[in-house]
Each structure stands twice: as C-alpha cells, then as structure tokens.
Scaffold this motif. Structure first.
Motif, PDB file in Angstrom:
ATOM      1  N   CYS A  56      48.836  42.544  39.875  1.00  0.00           N
ATOM      2  CA  CYS A  56      47.590  43.098  39.753  1.00  0.00           C
ATOM      3  C   CYS A  56      46.773  43.570  40.944  1.00  0.00           C
ATOM      4  O   CYS A  56      46.254  44.559  41.408  1.00  0.00           O
ATOM      5  CB  CYS A  56      46.384  42.191  38.826  1.00  0.00           C
TER       6      CYS A  56
ATOM      7  N   PHE B 208      45.831  47.161  41.955  1.00  0.00           N
ATOM      8  CA  PHE B 208      44.448  47.281  42.444  1.00  0.00           C
ATOM      9  C   PHE B 208      44.540  48.112  43.805  1.00  0.00           C
ATOM     10  O   PHE B 208      43.915  49.132  44.041  1.00  0.00           O
ATOM     11  CB  PHE B 208      43.555  46.281  42.434  1.00  0.00           C
TER      12      PHE B 208
ATOM     13  N   ILE C 192      45.801  44.198  30.953  1.00  0.00           N
ATOM     14  CA  ILE C 192      45.377  43.550  32.145  1.00  0.00           C
ATOM     15  C   ILE C 192      45.618  44.813  33.291  1.00  0.00           C
ATOM     16  O   ILE C 192      44.654  44.815  34.005  1.00  0.00           O
ATOM     17  CB  ILE C 192      46.449  42.242  32.632  1.00  0.00           C
TER      18      ILE C 192
ATOM     19  N   THR D  14      42.766  46.206  35.524  1.00  0.00           N
ATOM     20  CA  THR D  14      42.837  46.276  37.051  1.00  0.00           C
ATOM     21  C   THR D  14      42.595  47.573  37.613  1.00  0.00           C
ATOM     22  O   THR D  14      41.713  47.666  38.586  1.00  0.00           O
ATOM     23  CB  THR D  14      44.315  45.911  37.433  1.00  0.00           C
TER      24      THR D  14
END
Length: 881
Positions: A771, A775, A857, A861
C-alpha cells in the motif's frame, strides 16, 4: 626480421607515463635489434621482457586520471546530492525508506529466530560423535523411527560394540519421580513444586559434556539415590554454599532422601534436553532403572570413539540384535520376532538433529518445526523483496522529474558510469537509513516477537559479525535494488530530454505494472494463509472432543498426601456448592499428562497373534462424569465393578478386539495380567485433534498427583478461593497450585497458534509495504496526469468519472494479482495442511474473501489521491503549467 614481443610493447604503452613512453620504447627497440643481430631473436625477446619489467616501477607508472582526493570529493558529492533528494521529497523518500525499514526489520527478527533454531545442540566439542539411539522399522519403502528401548540393552552394547565409548539410558516422561515433584531441603518443612526432573545413567554427563560447577561429572551420579542439580536450583535451595553432600526430600517422603552429587551449569537455552534435576539410575531397586526386556522405557544417548563410523556401528548393533537380543526377547515372551527380524533395525540420530527432527523420530519432547523455520525465512525474504520492488518501482516512476537532471549532467561532461555511481550511491544511502530505522523498529518489536515465538532472543550488538553483516546488507541490498533504476535513468538521451521530445517513464510502465501485480499477488497469498490458519484454529477449538474441557480445574501437587488424605480431600471438594464432580487421576486428555502403554490380546489369542498397543489409564469411579464423557455400552467402575481385574475400553479398542460384543470379553496384557471388559466409552480425543483417536484402556485406581474438579459456571475467583481454603486445611505447608484444562488444551496447538499469528503479521506487513508503494504511485500518476484531468473537467467530466479514470488502471493490476494469487495460495495451503485428519475445507469463499480484502485495501489506498486530483480546481493546475 624478428619483431619485439607485442604483449610487452602493449603493456608498456598501457602503464608507462606519457613523457617516458616514447623514449623508453625507442631505446628498448634499438637494444632488441642489436641483440638479435649479435646473438639470437630468442635472446633478444627475453632481454626485452627483462628490460620491460625493470621499468614497471612506481616512478614510471602512469597515475590514475582521478586521484584519491577526487574520488573522495566525488563520493561526498554523491552523498550530498542524495541527501538533498531525500530532503526535497520528504513524503516520497519516507515511503521508500519506510518500506525498506519494514522489510529489513522483519528479516532481521526472523534471521535471529532461524539462527537460534538452527543452533540447537551445536555447541558440543565432539559434535560428530554424539547420537541418540533409536529404533527403525523399514517396510514397503517407508521408514518409521521411535526412541524407547529396553533397559538391559545398555549392558549388551557396552560389552559387544567396542566403537561405542559411552551409552546412557534416560527417562524423560512421567514415570517414578521424572517430570515434576515437590521439593524441600532436609531441614525445611515447606514444599515447592519444581519441574524438570529426569532419570539418567552416570554416563550421560560425559556424553553431553555437561559442565560442572561443584563435583565431577565422573562421580556425581555413581551412588544410589544421588542427583545432580542445576546452578539455578543450587542458588535457590543452597544459596552461597557448596551443596554437594546435602540432602533433598521429594514429595515429603523423608525416608527416601536424595544426596546432591554435583551442581551443573544450566542447560543452554538451545539444548533439546532441559533438566534442573538429574536423578541417577544407578543402584535402583524398583521403578525406573529396573525394567527388563519386556518393556521399552528408555531413551538412549551414545558417544562413539574417535574415527568410528556411524553406519558401521548401526550394522554392528543389528548383528548384536540377531545374535543376542532376539534370544532375550523370546525368553521375555515377546511375539512377532519374525517380522522384527525382517524390518527392525537401529538408527543413530545425530544430536544436532534431535530438536528440528528432520529424521521424523517419534518421541515425547518438544520439537521445532524445520519446515516452518524455512517457510518463515522464505516469507521474510519475500517481504524484503517487496520492499526492494517498492524502491525500484518508485525510483523509475520519478524518472520524469530526474530526466532533465540526467540531461544536464551529460551535457556538462558526466559519463554514464558516473551517473550509475551516483544513483547507486543514492540507493545505498537510502538502504543505510532504512537499516538504521529497521534496527529501531526491530529492537522495539523484539519483546513482542519473543512472546509470539516463545523464545528469549536478543539483539547481538556485541557479536563480532553483527555490525559487519548489517554493513554488508546495506551495500548488497542497496546496490541490487538500485541497479535497475541507475541503469534506467543513466541511459536517457540529453538531446531528447532537453528538447522535451522524450517521454520518460512510459517505457518503464510495463515493469511497474508487473511489480504492482507481484506485490499484491504475494499479499493475497499471505492473506489466504492467514485466513486458512485462522479457520483451522477455529475448527480445532470448536471441534467436538468427546469430553468437556471447560470449567475443569486441575489441582496439582498431591504427591505429599497418602491415599486416605487424597480421598478425604476429594470428598471435601465435592461437598462444596461450587463443585459438580471430582476425580483422582494423573491421566487427562491433554498433552503433558501421564503416558502408559501396554500391548493387549484377546485371552484366547495370546500365543497366536501379535496383539495391539493401547494407552492404559488408571482412573477412579468419577472420571467420566467429571470430564463429561459418554458410556455407550456396559457400566463404569462402581461398587463391585471397581475390581482391578475389570477394564473399560474406548470404541476404537473395541474395534481392535474384533468381537461382536466386547462387553464381557476376556483380555490379557503383556505382563499376563487378565481383565474382563465391563464397558465401552465413546471415543474422545486424548491426543492431537489433528490425528485419529487411538485405542484406550481404563483400569480402576487413584491418581498420584492430580485432582481434577468440574465446577459450576459461576464467578471463578470465588470458586478458586473456596478450593484454596479446603486445600490449606489439608496441606498448610504447600502452596495451592492449579491449571485450567481448556488452557492446557490450547497449549497443545501452540505451533498452530504461532503460525496463525505470524501469517497475520506477515500479511499485514506485506499489505503495508504494497500500500505504501501503491499510494506513492497513485500520487505520482495523479500529479503526472493533472493537466489531462483539468482539461477533462473543463470539458464537463464528472468527479466520479475522473475518479474511475484514475483508479481503473491500478484496479486492473490488483484484480490480475488476485487471479494469479488464488491458485498459488490454494496449492500452498493444501501442502501446508498436508494429511491432517481434521482440516478445514479449502472452499471458494476463503479465497474470494482474501481477494475481496485485497481489492478493498487497494481501492482505499488509491482513493485519497484519486479524489484529491478529481476535486482540484482545473484553473490552478493549468495556470501552473
């Protein structure tokens, strides 16, 4: 016409100073032709080489174009540029360093764990000469091994196998005073419960090279009723004195005292054998040390003479068995000797292999898991690889911002090798900072990791190899992870970059996509592992066991009470309103309880059949009511049925008997004791739920050291206080000690619990690393496409449309990773569960849940940057352009 040797000429041109080269070569050529005319071409060439070597001296050698001072200045420049790059892009750099630090910290902790696991029993001076002697049964291409052997075999080996230097029997399971005992000194009245008692022959101290604090290993156990205690126990019971010759009383029995023959150093934490008290087997009159060829009660350790062959000793042991042991077993009434002669042998297990047990020897000690050690190592390596992938991905993604820097450097004279050196230096700086952060993280996480792994690891700050290893890791990982970005960035064309005609970053998009898929595929596999182990743990904890493990308290330490007082204590506890039932038995359906096995036959088949082995438990009349077991046929022990010639069997043993109606069947055991079956109890798991229920026989009798109490489901503190009050009335000089049965049941699956938790932690770490990278990439791509987004908004695109546009590219990659990870996860989990009898079904919803979790998830993100880009004022972005 001969010519001067070309290799010597090239060597001089390459190495000589420019101001000397022409003159020296001219002189040597002139001498060469003069020598060739007067003598011979061969002599001229040898002389030319001789003169050339004479010129290769420091004063004549060409100096390097870059002096040391320049190299040092260049390195300082690279480091300064790296630091400026980190400072200028703090968020981006923090993500790169943070991902690296997490991966390195995980690797460091698991490296300490693996190093500790592999270090077991590797500290002996005569490492290659120490073995544990085991049985071996080979049949149909399969090999089975187990430890317990007959006691008299010790003497046979000593007399017939000269290659064996020492041999020692040990008793490490609950028999006699092995296991736990109540201990006090001869002049004290208060008993303290202690663990870690074993029996051993005196030779064990020499075989295992036990270091002594007081006394000698040659004489410490050579008297009857002598024992060796650890230094910790010596400091506890005999502080600041030499305890050799002092007396210890076990289980409040002053008529049989034990004399301290020596004090040994505590066994190392990485020894498979752990003991605080070693009781001698020498000179015993009953119990451990006295059983004959009928019984296999002892674990043997041996040391071989220097130069002796392990295989030769195993063959000689087999010869001794054929010529001597077989006769003794036949005399002892052992059956099945023909099969034994075909398939049975002996195996010398190296002591360093005992803990991890790669030879799969069946025994009664705790082992590490060799496969689990390497699984954790592989996972830690994968996590580090994910961190490196993050670094490579983020470095190549920023190629747009660094393209002009590369172009300008090339224009002012930088060559590609200088640029590669710069970016590799930058990578090493990043990795060095990550290692420093990882050391902080690992140090803070180490107590939690120790709790999780059940170890007492520590950072080896003072070890000579630790800091050099970290330095090597910083260089190797930094260079390897920075190699591709360095090669990628350094190849940009300065003309194309400065003209603005080169679109950097697009060529690396395929690799970045592949790296994102790899990261999330690994993450999904680890999520699958966490879910499967959690489901397996839940299956075991909720499995119908055939008995009630809840609300059962095991009161321990009854060794000091006689039979009458035990019965009175039991009755007093039953009279309490908080107590439903109580039973006196050392045998319980959890690991760590007493273990006895015997061979049984139907009485009429004693001489014609090999019989079968079954666990043998001694229980009283309240046993099955206390543990909530079910009687399916006949009756349990009560009244006349409590006769010790009666026996109750479980359903599996009833099937082994092979009779239609087992109640009333006549049985006989290996000691020719006869029994009549009076009842059949429903099968219950008394070993691991991961296996099957083995045959079990129950005979009537009272336990020696444990009283199990089934209590009402009320406030537990009040119940414990009531039990403690009754206890103090019977045993005022001994503390009240108890355990909960359900807690002991959970301890049986400690390795599965650890695997479940570690999978969850590894999955979480991989999610964090993936992540972080996602990101940063989403932020970079949003920034890069900001002009496009602004134009789309001006032309009427909605916020949801912009969000979908930015998110869709990443979500495609995540979905591809999920589709790739599901079959891999299924194969790995199927292999992990193996042939476990009660295993969770690998249903589709487990994998769908893992994939859905990863998608959610990933979406969360990238949502922040995608929404921020979609909501920004397009005028601001276009004006800044």
């Amino acid at each position: 016409m001969p010519l001067p040797p070309s290799l010597a000429v090239k060597l001089l041109k390459k190495l000589l100073r420019h101001d000397l080269s022409e003159e020296v070569l001219g002189d040597l050529e002139e001498k060469f032709y003069a020598t060739a005319d007067k003598k011979s071409a061969r002599r001229a060439k040898l002389n030319y080489w001789y003169q050339a070597m004479n010129y290769l001296r420091p004063f004549a050698i060409r100096k390097s174009r870059l002096k040391n001072s320049n190299n040092k200045a260049m390195l300082q420049h690279y480091i300064k540029i790296s630091w400026r790059s980190i400072s200028r892009h703090k968020v981006f750099s923090s993500i790169k360093i943070g991902g690296f630090a997490i991966g390195i910290a995980a690797c460091l902790l698991i490296a300490l764990f693996i190093r500790h696991e592999l270090s077991y029993d590797s500290f002996y001076k005569n490492q290659d000469s120490i073995y544990r002697l085991t049985n071996q049964w080979t049949e149909g291409g399969e090999v089975g091994r187990w430890t317990n052997l007959q006691g008299p075999l010790k003497t046979v080996i000593e007399e017939n196998v000269p290659e064996v230097k020492h041999v020692a029997r040990t008793v490490q399971w609950s028999w006699g005073n092995a296991g736990s005992n109540l201990v006090r000194t001869a002049d004290s009245q208060f008993n303290i419960d202690e663990e870690g008692f074993i029996y051993a022959d005196p030779e064990l101290l020499r075989i295992l090279e036990v270091d002594m604090v007081f006394g000698s290993k040659e004489r410490a156990l050579d008297e009857p009723n002598s024992l060796v205690i650890s230094r910790t126990m010596a400091d506890k019971y005999f502080p600041n004195e030499n305890p050799v010759g002092k007396q210890l009383v076990l289980n409040d029995d002053p008529e049989t005292t034990y004399t301290v023959g020596g004090v040994m150093k505590d066994f190392p934490a990485n020894s498979h054998l752990q003991a605080n008290f070693i009781l001698t087997l020498f000179g015993r009159k009953a119990g451990p040390g006295t059983s004959g060829w009928c019984c296999t009660n002892y674990v043997f350790y041996t040391s071989l003479n220097a130069g002796s062959s392990k295989l030769a000793v195993e063959q000689k042991l087999l010869d001794v068995r054929n010529t001597y042991v077989m006769d003794q077993l036949k005399t002892a009434g052992k059956t099945g000797l023909e099969e034994m002669e075909k398939h049975h042998g002996y195996y010398l297990q190296p002591v360093a292999d005992v803990y991890l047990n790669t030879a799969a020897v069946s025994d009664d000690i705790a082992h590490g898991n060799y496969d689990l050690v390497w699984i954790f190592g592989i996972i830690a390596g994968i996590i580090l690889l994910l961190a490196c992938v993050n670094f490579v991905n983020l470095s190549t993604a920023r190629s747009v911002q660094r393209a002009k820097e590369v172009g300008l450097r090339k224009v002012v004279g930088s060559v590609r090798s200088n640029l590669i050196a710069q970016y590799l230096s930058e990578s090493v700086v990043f990795c060095t900072l990550a290692i420093l952060a990882a050391l902080v993280v690992a140090t803070l996480a180490l107590p939690f990791f120790n709790t999780l792994a059940g170890k007492s690891l520590s950072m080896p700050w003072l070890s000579w190899w630790f800091l050099p290893s970290l330095t090597a890791v910083a260089l190797i990982v930094g260079l390897l992870s920075g190699l591709y970005p360095a090669l990628y960035l350094s190849k940009f064309s300065p003309v194309a970059v400065l003209r603005g005609t080169m679109t950097t970053g697009e060529k690396g998009s395929f690799m970045r996509s592949g790296m994102v898929i790899f990261q999330f595929a690994v993450t999904v596999v680890l999520i699958i592992g966490a879910i499967v182990t959690q489901q397996q743990f839940r299956l075991i904890m909720n499995k119908s066991l055939g008995y009630n493990k809840d609300q059962v308290i095991n009161i321990q330490g009854l060794n000091t009470l006689d039979s009458a007082k035990k019965a009175s204590l039991k009755q007093e506890l039953i009279n309490l309103p908080e107590v439903k039932s109580a039973t006196l038995s050392d045998f319980m359906p959890v690991a760590g309880s007493a273990i006895h096995n015997r061979t049984y036959w139907l009485a009429e088949e004693r001489l014609i059949d090999d019989g079968f082995e079954a666990a043998r438990w001694t229980v009283d009349e309240d046993y099955i009511s206390t543990f909530g077991m079910t009687l399916v046929e006949g009756e349990f022990f009560s009244g006349i049925a409590s006769d010790q010639k009666n026996i109750v069997v479980n359903e599996n043993m009833a099937k082994q008997l092979g009779v239609e109606n087992p109640v009333g069947a006549e049985l006989i055991d290996m000691f020719d004791q006869k029994y009549r079956v009076i009842g059949v109890v429903k099968d219950f798991y008394f070993e691991s739920v991961l296996g099957t229920v083995d045959p079990l026989a129950m005979v009537y009798g009272a336990g020696n050291g444990v009283l199990s109490v089934s209590v009402q489901p009320s406030e537990m503190n009040r119940t414990l206080q009531a039990l403690n009050t009754v206890w103090e009335g019977f045993v005022p000089n001994q503390s009240f000690r108890y355990t909960f049965l359900d807690q002991r049941f959970e301890e049986m699956y400690d390795s599965l619990t650890r695997a479940r938790t570690l999978f969850m932690i590894f999955a979480l770490l991989s999610i964090v690393i993936a992540c972080l990278g996602l990101f940063a990439l989403s932020a970079f791509m949003a920034e890069r496409r900001s002009k496009e987004v602004s134009i789309r908004k001006i032309l009427g695109a909605s916020v949801s449309g912009i969000f979908t546009l930015l998110a869709l590219d990443f979500m495609r990659l995540v979905i591809a990773a999920v589709l790739l990870a599901i079959p891999i996860g299924w194969l790995l989990m199927d292999e992990f569960l193996g042939d476990v009898k009660n295993r969770v079904d690998l249903s589709w919803y487990l994998f769908a849940g893992a994939g859905f979790t990863a998608i959610i998830i990933a979406l969360a993100t990238i949502s922040f940057e995608a929404l921020r880009a979609a909501l920004v004022n397009p005028v601001e972005k276009l004006r800044s352009e």
